[in-house]
Scaffold this motif. Sequence first.
Motif, PDB file in Angstrom:
ATOM      1  N   LYS A 275       0.839  -1.202   0.000  1.00 33.61           N
ATOM      2  CA  LYS A 275       0.000   0.000   0.000  1.00 33.61           C
ATOM      3  C   LYS A 275       0.875   1.254   0.000  1.00 33.61           C
ATOM      4  O   LYS A 275       0.684   2.159  -0.813  1.00 33.61           O
ATOM      5  CB  LYS A 275      -0.903  -0.014   1.237  1.00 33.61           C
ATOM      6  N   GLU A 276       1.845   1.272   0.903  1.00 37.08           N
ATOM      7  CA  GLU A 276       2.731   2.431   1.032  1.00 37.08           C
ATOM      8  C   GLU A 276       3.521   2.665  -0.260  1.00 37.08           C
ATOM      9  O   GLU A 276       3.622   3.792  -0.750  1.00 37.08           O
ATOM     10  CB  GLU A 276       3.682   2.187   2.213  1.00 37.08           C
ATOM     11  N   VAL A 277       4.038   1.579  -0.833  1.00 42.22           N
ATOM     12  CA  VAL A 277       4.832   1.714  -2.061  1.00 42.22           C
ATOM     13  C   VAL A 277       3.966   2.225  -3.206  1.00 42.22           C
ATOM     14  O   VAL A 277       4.362   3.144  -3.943  1.00 42.22           O
ATOM     15  CB  VAL A 277       5.485   0.368  -2.434  1.00 42.22           C
ATOM     16  N   LEU A 278       2.751   1.718  -3.315  1.00 42.57           N
ATOM     17  CA  LEU A 278       1.859   2.153  -4.405  1.00 42.57           C
ATOM     18  C   LEU A 278       1.442   3.609  -4.237  1.00 42.57           C
ATOM     19  O   LEU A 278       1.368   4.362  -5.202  1.00 42.57           O
ATOM     20  CB  LEU A 278       0.615   1.254  -4.465  1.00 42.57           C
ATOM     21  N   GLU A 279       1.215   4.023  -2.966  1.00 35.39           N
ATOM     22  CA  GLU A 279       0.795   5.408  -2.737  1.00 35.39           C
ATOM     23  C   GLU A 279       1.900   6.391  -3.122  1.00 35.39           C
ATOM     24  O   GLU A 279       1.625   7.506  -3.541  1.00 35.39           O
ATOM     25  CB  GLU A 279       0.366   5.602  -1.274  1.00 35.39           C
ATOM     26  N   GLY A 280       3.156   5.966  -3.007  1.00 35.21           N
ATOM     27  CA  GLY A 280       4.268   6.835  -3.347  1.00 35.21           C
ATOM     28  C   GLY A 280       4.649   6.786  -4.819  1.00 35.21           C
ATOM     29  O   GLY A 280       5.607   7.416  -5.248  1.00 35.21           O
ATOM     30  N   TYR A 281       3.889   6.023  -5.605  1.00 36.33           N
ATOM     31  CA  TYR A 281       4.226   5.817  -7.018  1.00 36.33           C
ATOM     32  C   TYR A 281       3.347   6.710  -7.896  1.00 36.33           C
ATOM     33  O   TYR A 281       2.123   6.707  -7.772  1.00 36.33           O
ATOM     34  CB  TYR A 281       4.021   4.345  -7.367  1.00 36.33           C
ATOM     35  N   GLU A 282       3.993   7.491  -8.769  1.00 35.00           N
ATOM     36  CA  GLU A 282       3.243   8.430  -9.616  1.00 35.00           C
ATOM     37  C   GLU A 282       2.795   7.791 -10.926  1.00 35.00           C
ATOM     38  O   GLU A 282       1.897   8.295 -11.604  1.00 35.00           O
ATOM     39  CB  GLU A 282       4.100   9.657  -9.908  1.00 35.00           C
ATOM     40  N   GLY A 283       3.474   6.703 -11.324  1.00 36.57           N
ATOM     41  CA  GLY A 283       3.173   6.089 -12.623  1.00 36.57           C
ATOM     42  C   GLY A 283       1.953   5.190 -12.579  1.00 36.57           C
ATOM     43  O   GLY A 283       1.149   5.233 -11.636  1.00 36.57           O
ATOM     44  N   THR A 284       1.804   4.358 -13.610  1.00 34.45           N
ATOM     45  CA  THR A 284       0.641   3.468 -13.699  1.00 34.45           C
ATOM     46  C   THR A 284       1.015   2.027 -14.101  1.00 34.45           C
ATOM     47  O   THR A 284       0.146   1.182 -14.237  1.00 34.45           O
ATOM     48  CB  THR A 284      -0.356   4.001 -14.759  1.00 34.45           C
ATOM     49  N   GLU A 285       2.323   1.779 -14.312  1.00 36.85           N
ATOM     50  CA  GLU A 285       2.762   0.442 -14.717  1.00 36.85           C
ATOM     51  C   GLU A 285       3.254  -0.330 -13.496  1.00 36.85           C
ATOM     52  O   GLU A 285       4.253   0.063 -12.875  1.00 36.85           O
ATOM     53  CB  GLU A 285       3.918   0.549 -15.712  1.00 36.85           C
ATOM     54  N   ILE A 286       2.567  -1.398 -13.164  1.00 34.83           N
ATOM     55  CA  ILE A 286       2.876  -2.128 -11.933  1.00 34.83           C
ATOM     56  C   ILE A 286       3.124  -3.607 -12.219  1.00 34.83           C
ATOM     57  O   ILE A 286       2.387  -4.228 -12.981  1.00 34.83           O
ATOM     58  CB  ILE A 286       1.711  -1.999 -10.930  1.00 34.83           C
ATOM     59  N   LEU A 287       4.158  -4.134 -11.579  1.00 38.92           N
ATOM     60  CA  LEU A 287       4.460  -5.563 -11.671  1.00 38.92           C
ATOM     61  C   LEU A 287       4.659  -6.105 -10.259  1.00 38.92           C
ATOM     62  O   LEU A 287       5.409  -5.534  -9.472  1.00 38.92           O
ATOM     63  CB  LEU A 287       5.734  -5.780 -12.495  1.00 38.92           C
ATOM     64  N   VAL A 288       3.937  -7.167  -9.927  1.00 44.40           N
ATOM     65  CA  VAL A 288       4.102  -7.791  -8.613  1.00 44.40           C
ATOM     66  C   VAL A 288       4.400  -9.280  -8.810  1.00 44.40           C
ATOM     67  O   VAL A 288       3.722  -9.961  -9.574  1.00 44.40           O
ATOM     68  CB  VAL A 288       2.841  -7.642  -7.724  1.00 44.40           C
ATOM     69  N   MET A 289       5.421  -9.749  -8.115  1.00 46.90           N
ATOM     70  CA  MET A 289       5.826 -11.145  -8.178  1.00 46.90           C
ATOM     71  C   MET A 289       5.426 -11.830  -6.868  1.00 46.90           C
ATOM     72  O   MET A 289       5.745 -11.344  -5.789  1.00 46.90           O
ATOM     73  CB  MET A 289       7.344 -11.216  -8.381  1.00 46.90           C
ATOM     74  N   ILE A 290       4.694 -12.947  -6.998  1.00 46.26           N
ATOM     75  CA  ILE A 290       4.184 -13.678  -5.829  1.00 46.26           C
ATOM     76  C   ILE A 290       4.749 -15.098  -5.857  1.00 46.26           C
ATOM     77  O   ILE A 290       4.645 -15.791  -6.872  1.00 46.26           O
ATOM     78  CB  ILE A 290       2.637 -13.757  -5.860  1.00 46.26           C
ATOM     79  N   GLY A 291       5.317 -15.523  -4.758  1.00 42.69           N
ATOM     80  CA  GLY A 291       6.004 -16.812  -4.708  1.00 42.69           C
ATOM     81  C   GLY A 291       5.102 -18.007  -4.453  1.00 42.69           C
ATOM     82  O   GLY A 291       3.895 -17.869  -4.246  1.00 42.69           O
ATOM     83  N   PRO A 292       5.695 -19.204  -4.451  1.00 47.40           N
ATOM     84  CA  PRO A 292       4.946 -20.443  -4.224  1.00 47.40           C
ATOM     85  C   PRO A 292       4.712 -20.666  -2.726  1.00 47.40           C
ATOM     86  O   PRO A 292       5.185 -19.879  -1.896  1.00 47.40           O
ATOM     87  CB  PRO A 292       5.886 -21.514  -4.767  1.00 47.40           C
ATOM     88  N   GLU A 293       4.011 -21.766  -2.401  1.00 45.04           N
ATOM     89  CA  GLU A 293       3.732 -22.097  -0.999  1.00 45.04           C
ATOM     90  C   GLU A 293       5.020 -22.048  -0.166  1.00 45.04           C
ATOM     91  O   GLU A 293       5.021 -21.562   0.961  1.00 45.04           O
ATOM     92  CB  GLU A 293       3.085 -23.487  -0.900  1.00 45.04           C
ATOM     93  N   GLY A 294       6.117 -22.509  -0.734  1.00 49.00           N
ATOM     94  CA  GLY A 294       7.386 -22.533   0.009  1.00 49.00           C
ATOM     95  C   GLY A 294       8.182 -21.242  -0.116  1.00 49.00           C
ATOM     96  O   GLY A 294       9.359 -21.206   0.240  1.00 49.00           O
TER      97      GLY A 294
END
Lengths: 239, 239
Positions: free
Chosen positions: B177-196
């Motif tokens: 949330k904090e990182v997105l609020e400080g971001y002025e652009g609109t291109e976002i990439l989020v990497m989510i890991g496996p169960e481990g």
Amino acid sequence: MELFYSRDIDGGICRLDKDESGHCAKVLRHRCGDEIAVIDGCGTLYRCRITCDNPKGVEAMVLSSEESWGGHPYSLHLAVCPTKNNDRYEWFAEKACEVGVDMISPIIGEHSERRIFKTARLEKILVSAAKQSLKAAVPVVNEPVSVKEFIRGQEGQALKMIAYCFEDESVPRRSIKEVLEGYEGTEILVMIGPEGDFSKEEAQMALEAGFIPVHLGASRLRTETAAVTAAEAAYFRYM
Amino acid sequence: MELFYSRDIDGGICRLDKDESGHCAKVLRHRCGDEIAVIDGCGTLYRCRITCDNPKGVEAMVLSSEESWGGHPYSLHLAVCPTKNNDRYEWFAEKACEVGVDMISPIIGEHSERRIFKTARLEKILVSAAKQSLKAAVPVVNEPVSVKEFIRGQEGQALKMIAYCFEDESVPRRSIKEVLEGYEGTEILVMIGPEGDFSKEEAQMALEAGFIPVHLGASRLRTETAAVTAAEAAYFRYM
């Protein structure tokens, strides 16, 4: 971290029911003297030492306890109409529990296609979800009531919101994000309608009862997605 | 509102494939002269008039078109490791599509239990989800690659984030949330890991490639719930 669940913790003694005992003593092969962690479903985590490893009835001695373990800094009550497909409701309940919800009320709207709802199965799902997401509190599931009956029962101090389409645009709505950001308290109630939305009469009654009409953003969300999105809105508000 | 899907819209003529034609002409009994709404999966909605109601191949004349119909004011790319149970991944894809996502990359981590992933079925699910949530754009699904291969390929200007537990706490993380609020652009990439979770090496490589380490709040979320929560974080950021 392996968590067990027991409603029978009293006088420093914790008893696991048949299912949990089998999982503890048979599947995981815990023996007398082993330490286990047990949640009471009401928010407290107990660290215990097994004193009886009978796979039909494990008993343990409480060593220490921690209140509001894995809790969140707000109280969220989601009143959601049953979805046509029950899996979707169970999915919502599991996800809302992972993110954070305290109470779930199945409410039957005038436009609800599904009017029968069994809470027992949902409670099982919530216990596993709470264990899986490391929360000592299991969300309470209320017995289903009609939307109107539900609205009549809401006398509390919570911030009450109704997510409704008001397709005729007769009622101005603010986003749930905006309403939550302007709220200083921590008691939140959100009402989510069925596939066919609330009836005009139900919505009108909610407004008269002090429910704030909100929208969940520009996307058109299924009932279960709307309910999870409401849980996420609260989650991010207090993050 | 009933939407049809076609990749074959050209020169003012729209052709529906066999499945869509059957649904249009057989199930819904549309006939020549009827108006239908068709999405191209790339963001444009076409209003068309049926000129051939053959249930094996419906043709329609384009009357008007509307670009970026049902779109959102940001571009979100979610790179998510396959879940052990494939239903959970399909569920995430459906929900992320409803809320808003533009691209999904299945990535195989060193700790991933599931290393094979079929994209075809996921694309079908995303088409229905887009139609159901009234979006003319269907999220793109990339072919699976390893996490390291994926990281190497990310040279773009997007805000790159990795949701990782860093259980040793060696790396300070901010909330998404904090990182997105400080971001002025609109291109976002989020990497989510496996169960481990990601391996230390994968996480280190991501940090060196400019990924910002983020957490998704205090709750411990399953992979698919974390991915949907990331989609919700972007959704609320631009709400």
